[in-house]
Design an enzyme around this catalytic site. Structure first.
Site, mmCIF file in Angstrom:
data_model
loop_
_atom_site.group_PDB
_atom_site.id
_atom_site.type_symbol
_atom_site.label_atom_id
_atom_site.label_comp_id
_atom_site.label_asym_id
_atom_site.label_seq_id
_atom_site.Cartn_x
_atom_site.Cartn_y
_atom_site.Cartn_z
ATOM 1 N N GLU A 135 0.800 -1.190 -0.013
ATOM 2 C CA GLU A 135 -0.194 -0.055 0.078
ATOM 3 C C GLU A 135 1.025 1.209 0.143
ATOM 4 O OE1 GLU A 135 -1.998 -1.548 3.220
ATOM 5 O OE2 GLU A 135 -0.619 -0.694 4.678
ATOM 6 N N CYS A 147 3.706 7.870 1.235
ATOM 7 C CA CYS A 147 4.256 7.027 2.133
ATOM 8 C C CYS A 147 4.246 5.579 1.253
ATOM 9 C CB CYS A 147 3.250 6.855 3.373
ATOM 10 S SG CYS A 147 3.566 5.394 4.481
ATOM 11 N N CYS A 171 6.657 -8.128 7.057
ATOM 12 C CA CYS A 171 7.792 -7.575 7.592
ATOM 13 C C CYS A 171 8.298 -8.905 8.765
ATOM 14 C CB CYS A 171 7.410 -6.475 8.345
ATOM 15 S SG CYS A 171 8.774 -5.472 9.357
ATOM 16 N N CYS A 225 6.721 -6.535 15.211
ATOM 17 C CA CYS A 225 6.205 -5.484 16.477
ATOM 18 C C CYS A 225 5.008 -5.891 16.923
ATOM 19 C CB CYS A 225 6.371 -4.048 16.021
ATOM 20 S SG CYS A 225 8.082 -3.692 15.467
ATOM 21 N N CYS A 275 1.761 -3.758 15.106
ATOM 22 C CA CYS A 275 1.817 -3.573 13.946
ATOM 23 C C CYS A 275 1.319 -4.757 12.804
ATOM 24 C CB CYS A 275 3.227 -3.322 13.266
ATOM 25 S SG CYS A 275 3.348 -2.738 11.806
ATOM 26 N N CYS A 283 -0.477 1.283 8.778
ATOM 27 C CA CYS A 283 0.543 0.281 8.367
ATOM 28 C C CYS A 283 -0.061 -1.002 8.033
ATOM 29 C CB CYS A 283 1.668 0.368 9.196
ATOM 30 S SG CYS A 283 3.323 -0.401 8.532
HETATM 31 N N1 SAH Z 1 9.644 -0.554 9.973
HETATM 32 C C1 SAH Z 1 9.611 0.876 9.881
HETATM 33 C C2 SAH Z 1 8.614 1.377 9.038
HETATM 34 C C3 SAH Z 1 7.402 0.753 8.992
HETATM 35 S S1 SAH Z 1 6.043 1.101 10.356
HETATM 36 C C4 SAH Z 1 9.470 1.389 11.405
HETATM 37 O O1 SAH Z 1 9.455 0.525 12.277
HETATM 38 O O2 SAH Z 1 9.544 2.498 11.523
HETATM 39 C C5 SAH Z 1 5.710 2.958 10.344
HETATM 40 C C6 SAH Z 1 5.362 3.553 11.355
HETATM 41 O O3 SAH Z 1 3.830 3.201 12.081
HETATM 42 C C7 SAH Z 1 6.206 2.838 12.557
HETATM 43 O O4 SAH Z 1 6.517 3.946 13.766
HETATM 44 C C8 SAH Z 1 5.456 1.882 13.335
HETATM 45 O O5 SAH Z 1 5.835 1.734 14.609
HETATM 46 C C9 SAH Z 1 3.993 2.624 13.048
HETATM 47 N N2 SAH Z 1 2.880 1.685 13.582
HETATM 48 C C10 SAH Z 1 2.859 0.463 13.167
HETATM 49 N N3 SAH Z 1 1.368 0.125 13.575
HETATM 50 C C11 SAH Z 1 1.019 0.938 14.276
HETATM 51 C C12 SAH Z 1 -0.287 1.055 15.073
HETATM 52 N N4 SAH Z 1 -1.345 0.132 15.118
HETATM 53 N N5 SAH Z 1 -0.536 2.093 15.506
HETATM 54 C C13 SAH Z 1 0.382 3.301 15.586
HETATM 55 N N6 SAH Z 1 1.481 3.133 14.852
HETATM 56 C C14 SAH Z 1 1.822 2.147 14.253
#
Ligand code: SAH
Length: 397
Positions: free
Chosen positions: A115, A151, A158, A162, A165, A382
């Protein structure tokens, strides 16, 4: 809150670079080629070097990828370009949110869908573009134009796991090729409105860009090359979970000019390791050490992303610890109310909590912004769209 069975923790995570740069340079897709690659190719085809400029103009200025329409090229060359210009990306869904955010679901093959999100910047409203420096006024587009941030994704899925995410839920499927990263930008440009101009790029979609360094860096070189898309390095931000060697390479290869955003999300190792598994390998002290050495130009700052999770990392004590951890680093902090994710009991902090957290850090001397949710009504967080919509039932508008 644990995501177990993460292969990434068993070995050096950065040795797991997801390779995707085309093996044979000869067959590399047009969008994965730098001008020097074109020169070499044309030479090998017995063509004149100036043809490279013409081709690059068609591809990047006209966004034309059909050789037969490249009318100033001889028909024989057009034909020979066909193998390098096969259709690469297909837009499956376009969802437009009420705030003007557009989310595109793009497929590269039947298995790979990522996306991209176009985010118009709202002038002089509280939404601080997390990625725009304050000293940008000198080259503002004219008043009538709206600046847009795009973006893009670097991987399908991935490996970082995390817990909050969506992108990592199903693990890593594959890294994107450089041309697939570039294609997202070119395709998305087609969805700009006449008064909009694409100025900023964030590598903050699906995937971990620094876990996929070679393809990411190649795409960045193409996107910023004056003969290609000529985007400004300082208006590009790479967001990372904090892969140390990747941050060092990025700093070295681009002289610190590429913006860096770090997903911190917790102020101490105990909490951070619970939501971000890679922290067990690269604890905060090491991460901060690498950030201190990032060759940031004067007046630029590293963006610290901090997702506020109710009752987990959103108390005054956490704000105090965060202030301590970041002391002395040139940073701005973006607080992100967590987007709820399916199958998780994590909740977003209340807006009062977020405001209190911000106020504490502001009093502690930090530039601290609350990132307003954008595109909520189209599941713009994301990974949400790519994993929760069926291509067959999706409709583009
Ligand atoms: N892998 C990279 C970039 C992708 S995620 C990173 O970790 O930075 C982009 C951002 O969205 C990151 O800061 C991630 O922690 C955040 N993110 C992912 N899922 C989320 C959620 N459910 N709520 C808020 N932020 C989120």
């Amino acid at each position: 809150m644990n995501r177990s069975s993460l292969p990434i923790l068993g070995v050096d995570p950065e040795s797991l670079e997801t390779s995707s740069v085309a093996a044979g340079a000869e067959s590399m897709h047009a969008l994965g080629r730098l001008p020097e690659d074109w020169q070499k190719l044309l030479e090998s085809l017995g063509e004149r070097p100036y043809r490279a400029k013409q081709i690059l103009n068609w591809v990047y200025q006209q966004r034309e990828l059909e050789p037969q329409k490249m009318t100033n090229l001889p028909p024989s060359l057009r034909e020979r370009l066909e193998p390098f210009m096969q259709p690469l990306a297909q837009v499956e869904v376009v969802k437009r949110a009420s705030d003007g955010t557009r989310k595109l679901l793009i497929s590269f093959d039947e298995k790979t869908r990522v996306e991209c999100v176009l985010i118009p910047m709202i002038p002089k409203v509280s939404w601080d573009s997390p990625f725009t420096e304050m000293d940008d006024e000198d080259d503002e587009p004219s008043e009538k134009q709206t600046r847009v941030t795009l973006c893009v994704s670097t991987q399908f899925g991935c490996a970082m796991g995390c817990v909050f995410c969506e992108s990592g839920r199903a693990g890593l499927k594959r890294g994107l090729k450089a041309e697939e990263i570039v294609a997202q930008v070119l395709v998305s440009k087609g969805y700009l409105e006449p008064n909009e101009v694409l100025t900023n790029l964030v590598l903050m979609g699906m995937g971990e860009p620094l876990h996929h360094y070679d393809a990411t860096a190649r795409a960045l070189r193409i996107l910023t090359h004056p003969e290609c898309l000529s985007m400004s390095l300082r208006r590009i931000t790479v967001s990372t979970v904090g892969l140390l060697r990747g941050i060092e390479r990025l700093g070295k290869d681009f002289g610190g000019k590429i913006g860096l955003a770090v997903s911190l999300h917790a102020p101490n190792d105990e909490l951070r390791s619970r939501i971000i598994p890679i922290n067990r390998r690269y604890p905060l002290s090491q991460l901060m050490g690498v950030l201190r050495r990032y060759p940031l130009p004067r007046r630029r700052r590293i963006t610290i992303e901090y997702t506020l999770i109710a009752g987990f990392n959103d108390g005054f004590e956490h704000a105090r610890q965060l202030g301590q951890v970041l002391r002395g680093l040139p940073v701005k902090i973006n607080l992100i109310p967590m987007n709820p994710v399916q199958g998780s009991d994590l909740q977003a902090s209340s807006s009062e909590r977020v405001a209190d957290f911000q106020e504490y850090l502001a009093r502690d001397g930090y530039s601290c912004f609350i990132r307003t949710r954008r595109g909520d009504d189209v599941a713009a967080a994301c990974g949400q769209l790519a994993f929760h919509s069926e291509p067959s039932s999706a409709s583009a508008d």
